[in-house]
Design an enzyme around this catalytic site. Structure first.
Site, PDB file in Angstrom:
ATOM      1  N   HIS A 129     -38.779 -66.872  59.271  1.00 56.83           N
ATOM      2  CA  HIS A 129     -38.732 -65.415  59.096  1.00 56.83           C
ATOM      3  C   HIS A 129     -39.916 -64.700  59.760  1.00 56.83           C
ATOM      4  O   HIS A 129     -39.867 -63.479  59.923  1.00 56.83           O
ATOM      5  CB  HIS A 129     -38.716 -65.035  57.616  1.00 56.83           C
ATOM      6  CG  HIS A 129     -37.473 -65.436  56.895  1.00 56.83           C
ATOM      7  ND1 HIS A 129     -36.215 -65.137  57.350  1.00 56.83           N
ATOM      8  CD2 HIS A 129     -37.303 -66.122  55.730  1.00 56.83           C
ATOM      9  CE1 HIS A 129     -35.313 -65.618  56.513  1.00 56.83           C
ATOM     10  NE2 HIS A 129     -35.947 -66.227  55.524  1.00 56.83           N
ATOM     11  N   HIS A 168     -30.644 -68.582  54.882  1.00 58.44           N
ATOM     12  CA  HIS A 168     -31.074 -67.250  55.309  1.00 58.44           C
ATOM     13  C   HIS A 168     -31.224 -67.228  56.825  1.00 58.44           C
ATOM     14  O   HIS A 168     -31.706 -68.186  57.423  1.00 58.44           O
ATOM     15  CB  HIS A 168     -32.413 -66.887  54.653  1.00 58.44           C
ATOM     16  CG  HIS A 168     -32.379 -66.947  53.157  1.00 58.44           C
ATOM     17  ND1 HIS A 168     -32.880 -68.009  52.451  1.00 58.44           N
ATOM     18  CD2 HIS A 168     -31.888 -66.075  52.245  1.00 58.44           C
ATOM     19  CE1 HIS A 168     -32.714 -67.793  51.156  1.00 58.44           C
ATOM     20  NE2 HIS A 168     -32.102 -66.632  51.009  1.00 58.44           N
ATOM     21  N   ASP A 250     -31.378 -74.476  51.210  1.00 56.18           N
ATOM     22  CA  ASP A 250     -31.094 -73.507  50.161  1.00 56.18           C
ATOM     23  C   ASP A 250     -29.630 -73.072  50.132  1.00 56.18           C
ATOM     24  O   ASP A 250     -29.270 -72.153  49.396  1.00 56.18           O
ATOM     25  CB  ASP A 250     -32.014 -72.288  50.267  1.00 56.18           C
ATOM     26  CG  ASP A 250     -32.386 -71.925  51.685  1.00 56.18           C
ATOM     27  OD1 ASP A 250     -31.768 -72.467  52.628  1.00 56.18           O
ATOM     28  OD2 ASP A 250     -33.309 -71.105  51.873  1.00 56.18           O
TER      29      ASP A 250
END
Length: 307
Positions: A129, A168, A250
């Protein structure tokens, strides 16, 4: 034998009580690997100390991160820590640990290229990120992007692909590689979900980006369809000399930060698809916050590489 690059120093990055990105993530994985049937086929390797490669390492980080941002991380850590953004706390040792993590990812590239076989980088903090000039989502330095650019400087490496299977979207990685013809980026991720990026119409400057948003609640059927119809063709057509996997876990059903329904063995299946493309694969840990399933998923990944 499969190299796992790991240091207890990665535990020194402290994020505070109840933060999901905690040191116990790595100890759970290390303990599971040492207890697994494949334990005697794992080669544990310490990352190259920062002092031994500091000029090269800082230059590699500056390839993707603004110097003022690097200094911001260092200064906050030297003052004892604080928050780089609302989700990203750091402690006094975090800057040094982040440098060591980036060094470990470079070691992962080196081991893969030397052995023409996979390696796993068991490091934290994660990185996908982190953007050029800011931390996001628990991430300090964009390890996968740093490793990709570093790999292109190695002899015989002309194309590098990054596969991000973290639940993500790796907004940071994409932003740092999408303008480079020699790097391809592919992400499978839950959508809607943090950070809200990764639309399927984002193709990169050279048609070198493939985003595959998946609806919440998706499981192995949706992932298998994506790998077979999209991921494998995209990466195979790119013909990478090295594949870097941003290995986040995740998307497990038990993970507290997302809503997908995978189980740990599914990541062994994903690894099998990667091995169809190349055996030159550098895996590096990203997310995954349900400790038991996180550890089992890493074991499944490495087991598939060895069998």
């Amino acid at each position: 034998m499969l190299p796992v690059i790991y240091s207890p120093d990665f535990l020194l990055h402290k994020t505070g009580m109840l933060h999901p990105e905690r040191p116990e993530r790595l100890t759970a994985i290390a303990n599971a690997l040492k207890a697994a049937p494949i334990a005697d086929r794992i080669e544990w390797q310490l990352p190259t100390p920062v002092a031994e490669r500091e000029p090269e390492l800082i230059a590699a980080i500056k390839k993707v991160h603004a110097p003022r941002y690097i200094k911001e991380v260092e200064h906050l850590a030297r003052r004892g820590g604080g928050y780089l953004d609302g989700d990203t706390p750091i402690s006094a040792e975090s800057y040094d640990v982040a440098l060591l993590a980036a060094s470990a990812w470079l070691d992962g590239v080196d081991r893969v290229l030397a052995g023409n076989a996979p390696a796993f980088v068991l490091a934290r903090p994660p990185g996908h990120h982190a953007e050029s000039d800011r931390a996001m989502g628990f991430c300090l330095f964009s390890n996968a992007a740093i490793a990709a650019h570093y790999a292109l400087e190695q002899p015989g490496i002309n194309r590098v692909a990054v596969l991000d299977w973290d639940v993500h979207h790796g907004n940071g990685t994409q932003s740092l590689v999408e303008n480079y013809r020699q790097i391809a980026y592919c992400s499978l991720h839950q959508s809607p979900c943090y950070p809200g990026t990764g639309d399927s119409d984002e193709r990169g400057t050279y048609d070198n980006v493939l985003n595959i948003p998946l609806y919440p609640g998706g499981g192995i059927a949706e992932y298998l369809n994506a790998f077979e119809s999209l991921v494998v063709p995209f990466l195979s057509n790119f013909q990478p000399d090295l594949l870097i996997v941003s290995a986040g876990y995740d998307a497990n059903a038990s993970d507290p930060l997302a809503s997908m329904t995978l189980v740990p063995s599914d990541f062994g299946t994903f690894t099998g698809y990667c091995l169809q493309i190349t055996r030159r694969i550098a895996f590096g840990l990203e997310g995954g916050y349900a400790l038991k399933e996180l550890a089992e998923s890493v074991v499944a990944t490495i087991d598939r590489c060895l069998n």
